[in-house]
Write a protein that holds these residues in place. Structure first.
Motif, PDB file in Angstrom:
ATOM      1  N   GLN A  38      -3.756   6.724   1.172  1.00  0.00           N
ATOM      2  CA  GLN A  38      -2.799   7.832   1.222  1.00  0.00           C
ATOM      3  C   GLN A  38      -2.470   8.392  -0.151  1.00  0.00           C
ATOM      4  OE1 GLN A  38       0.744   6.803   3.336  1.00  0.00           O
ATOM      5  NE2 GLN A  38      -0.345   6.187   5.168  1.00  0.00           N
ATOM      6  N   LEU A  39      -2.679   7.618  -1.192  1.00  0.00           N
ATOM      7  CA  LEU A  39      -2.293   8.038  -2.541  1.00  0.00           C
ATOM      8  C   LEU A  39      -3.452   8.787  -3.187  1.00  0.00           C
ATOM      9  CD1 LEU A  39      -0.538   4.729  -3.592  1.00  0.00           C
ATOM     10  CD2 LEU A  39       0.543   6.825  -2.799  1.00  0.00           C
ATOM     11  N   LYS A  40      -3.429  10.082  -3.070  1.00  0.00           N
ATOM     12  CA  LYS A  40      -4.535  10.908  -3.569  1.00  0.00           C
ATOM     13  C   LYS A  40      -4.381  11.261  -5.046  1.00  0.00           C
ATOM     14  CE  LYS A  40      -6.284  11.049   0.522  1.00  0.00           C
ATOM     15  NZ  LYS A  40      -7.257  10.080   0.875  1.00  0.00           N
ATOM     16  N   VAL A  50       7.254  -4.979   4.309  1.00  0.00           N
ATOM     17  CA  VAL A  50       6.801  -6.157   5.055  1.00  0.00           C
ATOM     18  C   VAL A  50       8.039  -6.964   5.404  1.00  0.00           C
ATOM     19  CG1 VAL A  50       5.476  -8.303   4.985  1.00  0.00           C
ATOM     20  CG2 VAL A  50       4.510  -6.212   3.993  1.00  0.00           C
ATOM     21  N   ASN A  51       8.301  -7.072   6.708  1.00  0.00           N
ATOM     22  CA  ASN A  51       9.462  -7.807   7.224  1.00  0.00           C
ATOM     23  C   ASN A  51      10.756  -7.485   6.479  1.00  0.00           C
ATOM     24  OD1 ASN A  51       7.876  -8.933   9.158  1.00  0.00           O
ATOM     25  ND2 ASN A  51       8.422 -11.034   8.695  1.00  0.00           N
ATOM     26  N   GLY A  52      11.004  -6.215   6.253  1.00  0.00           N
ATOM     27  CA  GLY A  52      12.255  -5.778   5.646  1.00  0.00           C
ATOM     28  C   GLY A  52      12.263  -5.704   4.138  1.00  0.00           C
ATOM     29  N   ASP A  53      11.240  -6.193   3.481  1.00  0.00           N
ATOM     30  CA  ASP A  53      11.128  -6.135   2.015  1.00  0.00           C
ATOM     31  C   ASP A  53      10.314  -4.904   1.653  1.00  0.00           C
ATOM     32  OD1 ASP A  53      11.026  -6.635  -0.701  1.00  0.00           O
ATOM     33  OD2 ASP A  53       9.709  -8.381  -0.527  1.00  0.00           O
ATOM     34  N   THR A  54      10.953  -3.916   1.006  1.00  0.00           N
ATOM     35  CA  THR A  54      10.312  -2.630   0.735  1.00  0.00           C
ATOM     36  C   THR A  54      10.065  -2.436  -0.758  1.00  0.00           C
ATOM     37  OG1 THR A  54      11.418  -1.653   2.638  1.00  0.00           O
ATOM     38  CG2 THR A  54      10.531  -0.127   1.009  1.00  0.00           C
ATOM     39  N   ILE A  55       8.869  -1.918  -1.054  1.00  0.00           N
ATOM     40  CA  ILE A  55       8.552  -1.511  -2.421  1.00  0.00           C
ATOM     41  C   ILE A  55       8.051  -0.074  -2.382  1.00  0.00           C
ATOM     42  CG2 ILE A  55       8.025  -3.835  -3.282  1.00  0.00           C
ATOM     43  CD1 ILE A  55       5.028  -3.163  -2.983  1.00  0.00           C
ATOM     44  N   SER A  56       8.262   0.641  -3.465  1.00  0.00           N
ATOM     45  CA  SER A  56       7.747   1.992  -3.610  1.00  0.00           C
ATOM     46  C   SER A  56       6.643   1.953  -4.653  1.00  0.00           C
ATOM     47  CB  SER A  56       8.867   2.933  -4.053  1.00  0.00           C
ATOM     48  OG  SER A  56       8.371   4.245  -4.182  1.00  0.00           O
ATOM     49  N   VAL A  57       5.492   2.524  -4.302  1.00  0.00           N
ATOM     50  CA  VAL A  57       4.336   2.457  -5.196  1.00  0.00           C
ATOM     51  C   VAL A  57       3.740   3.836  -5.421  1.00  0.00           C
ATOM     52  CG1 VAL A  57       3.747   0.091  -4.545  1.00  0.00           C
ATOM     53  CG2 VAL A  57       2.731   1.995  -3.312  1.00  0.00           C
ATOM     54  N   THR A  58       3.052   3.973  -6.541  1.00  0.00           N
ATOM     55  CA  THR A  58       2.230   5.139  -6.835  1.00  0.00           C
ATOM     56  C   THR A  58       0.791   4.652  -6.969  1.00  0.00           C
ATOM     57  OG1 THR A  58       2.431   4.932  -9.228  1.00  0.00           O
ATOM     58  CG2 THR A  58       4.127   6.255  -8.098  1.00  0.00           C
ATOM     59  N   LYS A  59      -0.112   5.569  -7.157  1.00  0.00           N
ATOM     60  CA  LYS A  59      -1.514   5.193  -7.335  1.00  0.00           C
ATOM     61  C   LYS A  59      -1.676   4.257  -8.535  1.00  0.00           C
ATOM     62  CE  LYS A  59      -5.998   7.428  -7.185  1.00  0.00           C
ATOM     63  NZ  LYS A  59      -6.681   8.713  -7.079  1.00  0.00           N
ATOM     64  N   ASN A  60      -0.879   4.496  -9.586  1.00  0.00           N
ATOM     65  CA  ASN A  60      -0.982   3.688 -10.806  1.00  0.00           C
ATOM     66  C   ASN A  60      -0.360   2.304 -10.682  1.00  0.00           C
ATOM     67  OD1 ASN A  60      -2.266   5.840 -12.079  1.00  0.00           O
ATOM     68  ND2 ASN A  60      -0.353   6.661 -12.868  1.00  0.00           N
ATOM     69  N   THR A  61       0.610   2.123  -9.786  1.00  0.00           N
ATOM     70  CA  THR A  61       1.306   0.833  -9.683  1.00  0.00           C
ATOM     71  C   THR A  61       0.901   0.013  -8.463  1.00  0.00           C
ATOM     72  OG1 THR A  61       3.192   1.760  -8.465  1.00  0.00           O
ATOM     73  CG2 THR A  61       3.330   1.753 -10.892  1.00  0.00           C
ATOM     74  N   LEU A  62       0.124   0.587  -7.567  1.00  0.00           N
ATOM     75  CA  LEU A  62      -0.195  -0.067  -6.300  1.00  0.00           C
ATOM     76  C   LEU A  62      -0.813  -1.450  -6.470  1.00  0.00           C
ATOM     77  CD1 LEU A  62      -0.443  -0.025  -3.206  1.00  0.00           C
ATOM     78  CD2 LEU A  62      -2.632   1.136  -3.514  1.00  0.00           C
ATOM     79  N   ALA A  63      -1.887  -1.561  -7.211  1.00  0.00           N
ATOM     80  CA  ALA A  63      -2.597  -2.843  -7.338  1.00  0.00           C
ATOM     81  C   ALA A  63      -1.691  -3.921  -7.922  1.00  0.00           C
ATOM     82  CB  ALA A  63      -3.848  -2.673  -8.188  1.00  0.00           C
ATOM     83  N   ARG A  64      -0.943  -3.596  -8.960  1.00  0.00           N
ATOM     84  CA  ARG A  64      -0.059  -4.565  -9.608  1.00  0.00           C
ATOM     85  C   ARG A  64       1.056  -5.024  -8.663  1.00  0.00           C
ATOM     86  NH1 ARG A  64       1.377  -1.623 -13.774  1.00  0.00           N
ATOM     87  NH2 ARG A  64       3.265  -0.824 -12.826  1.00  0.00           N
ATOM     88  N   GLU A  65       1.676  -4.074  -7.964  1.00  0.00           N
ATOM     89  CA  GLU A  65       2.777  -4.411  -7.052  1.00  0.00           C
ATOM     90  C   GLU A  65       2.303  -5.265  -5.879  1.00  0.00           C
ATOM     91  OE1 GLU A  65       6.027  -3.719  -7.308  1.00  0.00           O
ATOM     92  OE2 GLU A  65       5.950  -2.475  -9.089  1.00  0.00           O
ATOM     93  N   ILE A  66       1.160  -4.913  -5.301  1.00  0.00           N
ATOM     94  CA  ILE A  66       0.638  -5.684  -4.167  1.00  0.00           C
ATOM     95  C   ILE A  66       0.230  -7.084  -4.616  1.00  0.00           C
ATOM     96  CG2 ILE A  66      -1.238  -5.841  -2.475  1.00  0.00           C
ATOM     97  CD1 ILE A  66       1.006  -3.881  -1.688  1.00  0.00           C
ATOM     98  N   ALA A  67      -0.429  -7.181  -5.762  1.00  0.00           N
ATOM     99  CA  ALA A  67      -0.828  -8.503  -6.272  1.00  0.00           C
ATOM    100  C   ALA A  67       0.386  -9.397  -6.478  1.00  0.00           C
ATOM    101  CB  ALA A  67      -1.599  -8.347  -7.585  1.00  0.00           C
ATOM    102  N   ALA A  68       1.469  -8.850  -6.981  1.00  0.00           N
ATOM    103  CA  ALA A  68       2.685  -9.637  -7.199  1.00  0.00           C
ATOM    104  C   ALA A  68       3.287 -10.093  -5.867  1.00  0.00           C
ATOM    105  CB  ALA A  68       3.706  -8.824  -7.993  1.00  0.00           C
TER     106      ALA A  68
END
Length: 74
Positions: A38-40, A50-68
């Motif tokens: 979705q991040l073009k 995920v189960n009530g825990d929300t994060i906001s990501v951009t194309k630049n932060t997606l990989a780092r946030e998901i890995a964490a």
């Protein structure tokens, strides 16, 4: 909700996707993959929950946030 089902949702600018996985790590991983589609541009963002825990990501932060989140959920 039982501990063996993790609900995930991805809300982008125009779409919402979601589902269930057996572990939090799987849920974060699949949600991250769905968000990546979705991040073009670098200014697009998505909210991943995920189960009530929300994060906001951009194309630049997606990989780092998901890995964490995957690391924290193991």
């Amino acid at each position: 909700m039982s501990n063996d089902r993790f609900e995930w949702t991805v809300k982008g600018n125009e779409t919402v996707h979601g589902g269930f996985k057996r572990t939090a790590a799987e849920a974060w991983t699949v949600a991250g993959k769905r968000a990546a589609g979705q991040l073009k541009s670098s200014i697009d963002s998505a909210a991943i929950t995920v189960n009530g825990d929300t994060i906001s990501v951009t194309k630049n932060t997606l990989a780092r946030e998901i890995a964490a989140k995957v690391k924290d959920s193991k």
